[in-house]
Design a protein around this motif. Structure first.
Motif, PDB file in Angstrom:
ATOM      1  N   ALA A 234      56.003   1.766 -11.101  1.00 53.86           N
ATOM      2  CA  ALA A 234      54.842   1.470 -11.935  1.00 53.86           C
ATOM      3  C   ALA A 234      53.716   2.458 -11.654  1.00 53.86           C
ATOM      4  CB  ALA A 234      54.377   0.037 -11.686  1.00 53.86           C
ATOM      5  N   ARG A 235      53.542   2.786 -10.406  1.00 57.26           N
ATOM      6  CA  ARG A 235      52.493   3.740 -10.029  1.00 57.26           C
ATOM      7  C   ARG A 235      52.734   5.089 -10.700  1.00 57.26           C
ATOM      8  NH1 ARG A 235      50.356   4.437  -3.818  1.00 57.26           N
ATOM      9  NH2 ARG A 235      49.547   6.557  -3.959  1.00 57.26           N
ATOM     10  N   THR A 236      53.980   5.544 -10.682  1.00 58.73           N
ATOM     11  CA  THR A 236      54.324   6.813 -11.322  1.00 58.73           C
ATOM     12  C   THR A 236      54.108   6.739 -12.825  1.00 58.73           C
ATOM     13  OG1 THR A 236      55.921   7.340  -9.584  1.00 58.73           O
ATOM     14  CG2 THR A 236      56.173   8.485 -11.695  1.00 58.73           C
ATOM     15  N   GLU A 237      54.454   5.601 -13.440  1.00 59.36           N
ATOM     16  CA  GLU A 237      54.265   5.431 -14.883  1.00 59.36           C
ATOM     17  C   GLU A 237      52.787   5.460 -15.256  1.00 59.36           C
ATOM     18  OE1 GLU A 237      56.205   1.849 -16.044  1.00 59.36           O
ATOM     19  OE2 GLU A 237      58.187   2.518 -15.339  1.00 59.36           O
ATOM     20  N   PHE A 238      51.954   4.815 -14.456  1.00 58.74           N
ATOM     21  CA  PHE A 238      50.521   4.832 -14.749  1.00 58.74           C
ATOM     22  C   PHE A 238      49.979   6.254 -14.649  1.00 58.74           C
ATOM     23  CE2 PHE A 238      46.021   4.637 -14.079  1.00 58.74           C
ATOM     24  CZ  PHE A 238      45.597   3.572 -14.846  1.00 58.74           C
ATOM     25  N   GLN A 239      50.366   6.964 -13.598  1.00 59.60           N
ATOM     26  CA  GLN A 239      49.889   8.330 -13.423  1.00 59.60           C
ATOM     27  C   GLN A 239      50.323   9.217 -14.585  1.00 59.60           C
ATOM     28  OE1 GLN A 239      51.626   8.417  -9.411  1.00 59.60           O
ATOM     29  NE2 GLN A 239      49.716   9.313  -8.686  1.00 59.60           N
ATOM     30  N   ALA A 240      51.530   9.010 -15.080  1.00 64.59           N
ATOM     31  CA  ALA A 240      52.021   9.814 -16.195  1.00 64.59           C
ATOM     32  C   ALA A 240      51.223   9.524 -17.465  1.00 64.59           C
ATOM     33  CB  ALA A 240      53.509   9.539 -16.422  1.00 64.59           C
ATOM     34  N   GLU A 241      50.966   8.244 -17.757  1.00 60.16           N
ATOM     35  CA  GLU A 241      50.213   7.880 -18.955  1.00 60.16           C
ATOM     36  C   GLU A 241      48.775   8.380 -18.865  1.00 60.16           C
ATOM     37  OE1 GLU A 241      48.962   3.838 -21.492  1.00 60.16           O
ATOM     38  OE2 GLU A 241      50.389   3.717 -19.809  1.00 60.16           O
ATOM     39  N   TYR A 242      48.178   8.173 -17.725  1.00 59.93           N
ATOM     40  CA  TYR A 242      46.802   8.604 -17.525  1.00 59.93           C
ATOM     41  C   TYR A 242      46.699  10.135 -17.521  1.00 59.93           C
ATOM     42  CZ  TYR A 242      42.300   9.011 -15.009  1.00 59.93           C
ATOM     43  OH  TYR A 242      41.026   9.326 -14.615  1.00 59.93           O
ATOM     44  N   GLY A 243      47.650  10.802 -16.885  1.00 59.90           N
ATOM     45  CA  GLY A 243      47.647  12.263 -16.848  1.00 59.90           C
ATOM     46  C   GLY A 243      47.734  12.869 -18.237  1.00 59.90           C
ATOM     47  N   ALA A 244      48.542  12.285 -19.110  1.00 64.19           N
ATOM     48  CA  ALA A 244      48.655  12.794 -20.479  1.00 64.19           C
ATOM     49  C   ALA A 244      47.330  12.651 -21.220  1.00 64.19           C
ATOM     50  CB  ALA A 244      49.763  12.042 -21.216  1.00 64.19           C
ATOM     51  N   ALA A 245      46.647  11.525 -21.014  1.00 58.17           N
ATOM     52  CA  ALA A 245      45.342  11.325 -21.654  1.00 58.17           C
ATOM     53  C   ALA A 245      44.313  12.311 -21.120  1.00 58.17           C
ATOM     54  CB  ALA A 245      44.874   9.888 -21.425  1.00 58.17           C
ATOM     55  N   LEU A 246      44.369  12.608 -19.824  1.00 57.22           N
ATOM     56  CA  LEU A 246      43.427  13.564 -19.234  1.00 57.22           C
ATOM     57  C   LEU A 246      43.669  14.978 -19.753  1.00 57.22           C
ATOM     58  CD1 LEU A 246      43.277  12.411 -15.502  1.00 57.22           C
ATOM     59  CD2 LEU A 246      41.497  12.140 -17.238  1.00 57.22           C
ATOM     60  N   ARG A 247      44.916  15.353 -19.951  1.00 58.60           N
ATOM     61  CA  ARG A 247      45.203  16.696 -20.461  1.00 58.60           C
ATOM     62  C   ARG A 247      44.623  16.890 -21.852  1.00 58.60           C
ATOM     63  NH1 ARG A 247      50.060  15.625 -17.822  1.00 58.60           N
ATOM     64  NH2 ARG A 247      51.131  15.005 -19.730  1.00 58.60           N
ATOM     65  N   GLU A 248      44.629  15.820 -22.650  1.00 58.63           N
ATOM     66  CA  GLU A 248      44.045  15.912 -23.987  1.00 58.63           C
ATOM     67  C   GLU A 248      42.517  15.954 -23.916  1.00 58.63           C
ATOM     68  OE1 GLU A 248      44.103  13.480 -28.260  1.00 58.63           O
ATOM     69  OE2 GLU A 248      45.512  12.952 -26.653  1.00 58.63           O
ATOM     70  N   ALA A 249      41.938  15.173 -23.009  1.00 56.49           N
ATOM     71  CA  ALA A 249      40.479  15.108 -22.897  1.00 56.49           C
ATOM     72  C   ALA A 249      39.894  16.352 -22.242  1.00 56.49           C
ATOM     73  CB  ALA A 249      40.074  13.867 -22.105  1.00 56.49           C
ATOM     74  N   TYR A 250      40.667  16.966 -21.332  1.00 57.25           N
ATOM     75  CA  TYR A 250      40.201  18.145 -20.595  1.00 57.25           C
ATOM     76  C   TYR A 250      41.233  19.256 -20.756  1.00 57.25           C
ATOM     77  CZ  TYR A 250      37.095  14.747 -18.324  1.00 57.25           C
ATOM     78  OH  TYR A 250      36.168  13.771 -18.072  1.00 57.25           O
ATOM     79  N   PRO A 251      41.245  19.919 -21.901  1.00 50.54           N
ATOM     80  CA  PRO A 251      42.268  20.952 -22.126  1.00 50.54           C
ATOM     81  C   PRO A 251      42.042  22.159 -21.224  1.00 50.54           C
ATOM     82  CG  PRO A 251      40.662  20.925 -23.912  1.00 50.54           C
ATOM     83  CD  PRO A 251      40.370  19.720 -23.060  1.00 50.54           C
ATOM     84  N   ALA A 252      43.131  22.727 -20.777  1.00 52.76           N
ATOM     85  CA  ALA A 252      43.071  23.928 -19.943  1.00 52.76           C
ATOM     86  C   ALA A 252      42.644  25.118 -20.781  1.00 52.76           C
ATOM     87  CB  ALA A 252      44.430  24.187 -19.299  1.00 52.76           C
ATOM     88  N   GLY A 253      41.825  25.984 -20.185  1.00 55.13           N
ATOM     89  CA  GLY A 253      41.435  27.235 -20.805  1.00 55.13           C
ATOM     90  C   GLY A 253      42.169  28.393 -20.176  1.00 55.13           C
ATOM     91  N   PRO A 254      41.824  29.598 -20.561  1.00 58.13           N
ATOM     92  CA  PRO A 254      42.539  30.783 -20.036  1.00 58.13           C
ATOM     93  C   PRO A 254      42.309  31.028 -18.549  1.00 58.13           C
ATOM     94  CG  PRO A 254      40.660  31.439 -21.384  1.00 58.13           C
ATOM     95  CD  PRO A 254      40.820  29.969 -21.579  1.00 58.13           C
ATOM     96  N   HIS A 255      41.243  30.450 -17.991  1.00 59.20           N
ATOM     97  CA  HIS A 255      40.919  30.701 -16.586  1.00 59.20           C
ATOM     98  C   HIS A 255      40.943  29.433 -15.731  1.00 59.20           C
ATOM     99  CE1 HIS A 255      39.808  34.668 -17.936  1.00 59.20           C
ATOM    100  NE2 HIS A 255      38.958  34.144 -18.799  1.00 59.20           N
ATOM    101  N   GLY A 256      41.376  28.328 -16.301  1.00 60.57           N
ATOM    102  CA  GLY A 256      41.390  27.064 -15.586  1.00 60.57           C
ATOM    103  C   GLY A 256      40.939  25.939 -16.493  1.00 60.57           C
ATOM    104  N   THR A 257      40.743  24.767 -15.909  1.00 56.44           N
ATOM    105  CA  THR A 257      40.339  23.583 -16.670  1.00 56.44           C
ATOM    106  C   THR A 257      38.894  23.236 -16.358  1.00 56.44           C
ATOM    107  OG1 THR A 257      42.602  22.706 -16.637  1.00 56.44           O
ATOM    108  CG2 THR A 257      40.823  21.155 -17.107  1.00 56.44           C
ATOM    109  N   PRO A 258      37.974  23.354 -17.321  1.00 60.03           N
ATOM    110  CA  PRO A 258      36.583  22.954 -17.075  1.00 60.03           C
ATOM    111  C   PRO A 258      36.483  21.432 -16.922  1.00 60.03           C
ATOM    112  CG  PRO A 258      36.751  24.428 -18.975  1.00 60.03           C
ATOM    113  CD  PRO A 258      38.145  23.979 -18.644  1.00 60.03           C
ATOM    114  N   PHE A 259      35.766  21.013 -15.901  1.00 59.47           N
ATOM    115  CA  PHE A 259      35.633  19.589 -15.593  1.00 59.47           C
ATOM    116  C   PHE A 259      34.156  19.268 -15.351  1.00 59.47           C
ATOM    117  CE2 PHE A 259      36.355  16.120 -12.193  1.00 59.47           C
ATOM    118  CZ  PHE A 259      36.418  15.113 -13.142  1.00 59.47           C
ATOM    119  N   PRO A 260      33.424  18.854 -16.412  1.00 59.87           N
ATOM    120  CA  PRO A 260      32.017  18.502 -16.231  1.00 59.87           C
ATOM    121  C   PRO A 260      31.885  17.253 -15.361  1.00 59.87           C
ATOM    122  CG  PRO A 260      32.539  18.880 -18.548  1.00 59.87           C
ATOM    123  CD  PRO A 260      33.830  18.766 -17.826  1.00 59.87           C
ATOM    124  N   PHE A 261      30.918  17.279 -14.448  1.00 63.75           N
ATOM    125  CA  PHE A 261      30.749  16.177 -13.501  1.00 63.75           C
ATOM    126  C   PHE A 261      29.250  15.987 -13.239  1.00 63.75           C
ATOM    127  CE2 PHE A 261      33.377  13.926 -10.136  1.00 63.75           C
ATOM    128  CZ  PHE A 261      32.349  13.087  -9.708  1.00 63.75           C
TER     129      PHE A 261
END
Length: 272
Positions: A234-261
């Motif tokens: 279940a832990r792996t499944e949650f990480q996979a679902e959440y990780g997919a949502a994060l990739r869409e919300a924070y798309p990678a650019g040519p030099h890395g992934t910008p992460f505003p904080f």
């Protein structure tokens, strides 16, 4: 039933140590010099001690105690950082719960780095901590101000979905985990302090695959990982679902992934 306290992984936390340390360095840059040459300092929520070390670098003669309630974090801090400092001071670490900790002696500086968001109603503790300062002593802290950001909003949405809500109800914090800067200013000035409160949004450029997931696995996702610790699939499944949502919300650019904080800072000096 209250959610279990998160279990911490120092190695995972330190994977982004450089980015995580910068706000503490920026906070310390605004902390005034304590009177006298050997200040007494408390670091509330010291974690693995890597940024507590900054205090010893700035005040080599200081007696510094880092407090935390995670055995894993304290073990790392003891091994890597505890002991005498070059200026004749000392750096120690001790177990304490920030929810109930109160100064047992007068302090020149009480500081907290990215910890108070884990302490419900933490602003109610300010009066005890300010009372424990010496005249002209300082209370300084920084907390994440990103609970409405996609990283946290998506985490809560997935945890509250039909697939997960029975297992994860009540596990995660919400936007009220921290106060608005104006509210912190009011709390601190009402205690007789001269307060400086501000906010900053850092845009971290993260590297590697799923870097935002990797970041939150060291901090904000710990309650979920703890709640699902006995269910590895279940832990792996949650990480996979959440990780997919994060990739869409924070798309990678040519030099890395910008992460505003966004972070909120406060430096409050007790009147002498």
């Amino acid at each position: 039933m209250p959610a279990a306290a998160p279990t911490w992984d120092p190695a995972q936390y330190l994977r982004h140590a450089g980015h995580r340390a910068r706000p503490f360095a920026d906070l310390l840059a605004r902390v005034p010099e304590p009177p006298g040459g050997a200040p007494r300092i408390a670091d509330l929520g010291c974690g693995p001690g890597n940024v507590t070390r900054f205090l010893a670098d700035r005040w080599p003669a200081a007696r510094i105690t880092g407090y935390d309630n995670s055995p894993e974090m304290l073990d790392k801090a003891h091994v890597d950082h505890q002991g005498p400092t070059e200026g004749g001071g000392r750096l120690d670490f001790a177990h304490a719960d920030v929810r109930t900790w109160a100064p047992a002696e007068p302090y020149d500086l009480i500081v907290s780095n990215a910890t108070l968001q884990w302490v419900p109603e933490h602003a109610e503790r300010f009066a005890d901590w300010v009372a424990g300062l010496k005249p002209a002593g300082t209370f300084a802290f920084q907390v994440p101000g990103n609970f409405d950001a996609p990283s946290h909003r998506l985490m809560r949405e997935i945890a509250g979905s039909p697939r997960w809500r029975d297992r994860l109800a009540g596990v995660l914090r919400h936007a009220d985990a921290v106060l608005a800067p104006e509210a912190y200013l009011e709390r601190l000035t009402s205690l007789g302090c001269v307060a400086d409160v501000w906010e900053t949004t850092y845009v971290h450029l993260l590297e590697g695959g799923d870097p935002v997931l990797d970041w939150v696995q060291g901090t904000g996702l710990r309650p979920v990982l703890t709640a699902l610790a006995d269910e590895p699939e279940a832990r792996t499944e949650f990480q996979a679902e959440y990780g997919a949502a994060l990739r869409e919300a924070y798309p990678a650019g040519p030099h890395g992934t910008p992460f505003p904080f966004r972070r909120v800072f406060a430096v409050a000096r007790k009147r002498g």
